[in-house]
Design an enzyme around this catalytic site. Structure first.
Site, mmCIF file in Angstrom:
data_model
loop_
_atom_site.group_PDB
_atom_site.id
_atom_site.type_symbol
_atom_site.label_atom_id
_atom_site.label_comp_id
_atom_site.label_asym_id
_atom_site.label_seq_id
_atom_site.Cartn_x
_atom_site.Cartn_y
_atom_site.Cartn_z
ATOM 1 N N GLY A 43 -33.019 40.992 -6.808
ATOM 2 C CA GLY A 43 -34.413 40.587 -6.699
ATOM 3 C C GLY A 43 -35.058 41.270 -5.493
ATOM 4 C CD1 TRP A 111 -32.127 39.861 -2.465
ATOM 5 C CD2 TRP A 111 -32.670 41.455 -1.001
ATOM 6 N NE1 TRP A 111 -32.349 39.250 -1.249
ATOM 7 C CE2 TRP A 111 -32.691 40.209 -0.331
ATOM 8 C CE3 TRP A 111 -32.969 42.612 -0.280
ATOM 9 C CZ2 TRP A 111 -32.996 40.084 1.019
ATOM 10 C CZ3 TRP A 111 -33.284 42.499 1.072
ATOM 11 C CH2 TRP A 111 -33.302 41.242 1.702
ATOM 12 C CG ASP A 270 -31.093 52.942 -9.134
ATOM 13 O OD1 ASP A 270 -32.300 52.636 -9.181
ATOM 14 O OD2 ASP A 270 -30.199 52.142 -8.822
ATOM 15 C CG HIS A 298 -31.557 49.344 -10.473
ATOM 16 N ND1 HIS A 298 -31.129 49.622 -9.187
ATOM 17 C CD2 HIS A 298 -31.888 48.022 -10.479
ATOM 18 C CE1 HIS A 298 -31.214 48.529 -8.438
ATOM 19 N NE2 HIS A 298 -31.663 47.547 -9.198
#
Length: 324
Positions: A43, A111, A270, A298
């Site tokens: 996130g 994250w 990515d 990703h």
């Protein structure tokens, strides 16, 4: 007879309360006597996906996961108050102590990779190993790569970028984009709020994979409001605040975990997190193995990424068998 622990779901779940009265949802699965591993979702704001356990052999690992502040089943939902990197790192330590875990493997993507590295740097004595995917180092260049016109997404998907930044005055910087979106997220007009939340969410989804299934990454698609709200608000909040970490903090402090084994998995194409970041991390971290996956972006939904992550957890468990 050896007992088997098929991965059929959590065997224990609950809430851990923080010092500032947040209630964080967590769950455990796999082998209670196995290698403890903490799964850190991405996130910020993504929450736990239903199939996150698929990366771990449930007979070898004691799998622990939690939903970060403001996310999923944690309470209060979507709150930005006290939602900082430093508090999340304290939450990780609170959970470890609650579950009486002496040492564990830290596993995270995007994250979650940032948090895994920061948690290991903060408490290397409690870290057995680190496995990261889609490396995000939180540097200025990483934030620009995701949001600014010079970034990978804007250069490869200019038509989608125009939709993402529509109505935002130049210069288009991380700060101006995030500030504009925050204003829209707080707008009194519900239609304005919902449209902004969806545009942010769709921008990330559009960039997440090289090949999107039909109906995904499309502004006309319906998405659960709770998921859209949480991810958009928290990502914007963290990016605007420079992820609450000093510039280049991870690379400047990676020497603190130089002795800890690590695996780095990154898609060659990515466009959310720079492949250069994975390379720089590997060069600075002598005990790391780097796996750059060809034909992947990703997302863990891409076959090559998922396969390498499963291999990494298998190899880590074998390497740690003699250390426990």
């Amino acid at each position: 007879m050896k007992r088997l622990y098929p991965d059929i779901g959590s065997y224990a779940s609950g809430y851990v309360k923080t010092a500032d009265d947040c209630e964080l949802y967590y769950e455990q699965s796999g082998n209670p006597d196995g290698i403890p591993v903490l799964y850190l979702h991405g996130g910020p704001g993504a929450g736990l996906s239903p199939n996150y356990r698929r990366f771990f052999d449930a007979n070898r690992y004691h799998i622990i996961a939690f939903e970060q502040r403001g996310c999923g089943r944690s309470r209060p939902f979507g709150s930005l108050e006290g939602n900082t990197t430093q508090n999340t790192l304290r939450d990780i330590e609170t959970l470890r102590q609650k579950l009486n875990i002496e040492r564990w493997v830290l596993f995270g993507g995007s994250w979650g990779a940032t948090l895994a590295l920061l948690a290991a740097i903060k408490n290397p004595q409690s870290t057995l190993g680190v496995i990261v995917r889609g490396v995000f180092l939180g540097r200025e260049e990483d934030r620009k790569w995701y949001l600014e016109p010079c970034g990978g997404g804007a250069q490869l998907y200019p038509e989608h970028y125009e939709v993402f930044v529509e109505g935002i005055d130049e210069p288009l910087t991380v700060e101006t984009i995030c500030q504009n979106y925050q204003q829209q997220f707080d707008d009194k007009n519900e239609a304005v709020r919902l449209a902004a939340l969806k545009r942010w969410y769709v921008w990330e989804e559009r960039l997440s994979r090289l090949y999107l299934p039909p109906g995904t990454g499309d502004i006309t698609t319906h998405y659960p409001l709770s998921l859209v709200t949480c991810l958009a608000k928290l990502e914007c909040h963290y990016l605007l605040n420079r992820c609450f970490i000093e510039e280049n903090y991870i690379l400047n402090n990676i020497h603190k975990i130089a002795h800890i084994p690590g695996a780095i998995v990154h898609g060659r194409y990515d466009v959310i997190c720079k492949t250069e970041a994975a390379w720089q991390l590997h060069k600075a971290w002598s005990q790391s193995d780097l796996h750059i996956v060809s034909g992947a972006g990703h997302s863990t939904s891409e076959g090559g990424i998922a396969l390498k992550l499963c291999s990494a957890t298998r190899d880590m468990s074998r390497a740690l068998q003699g250390a426990l």
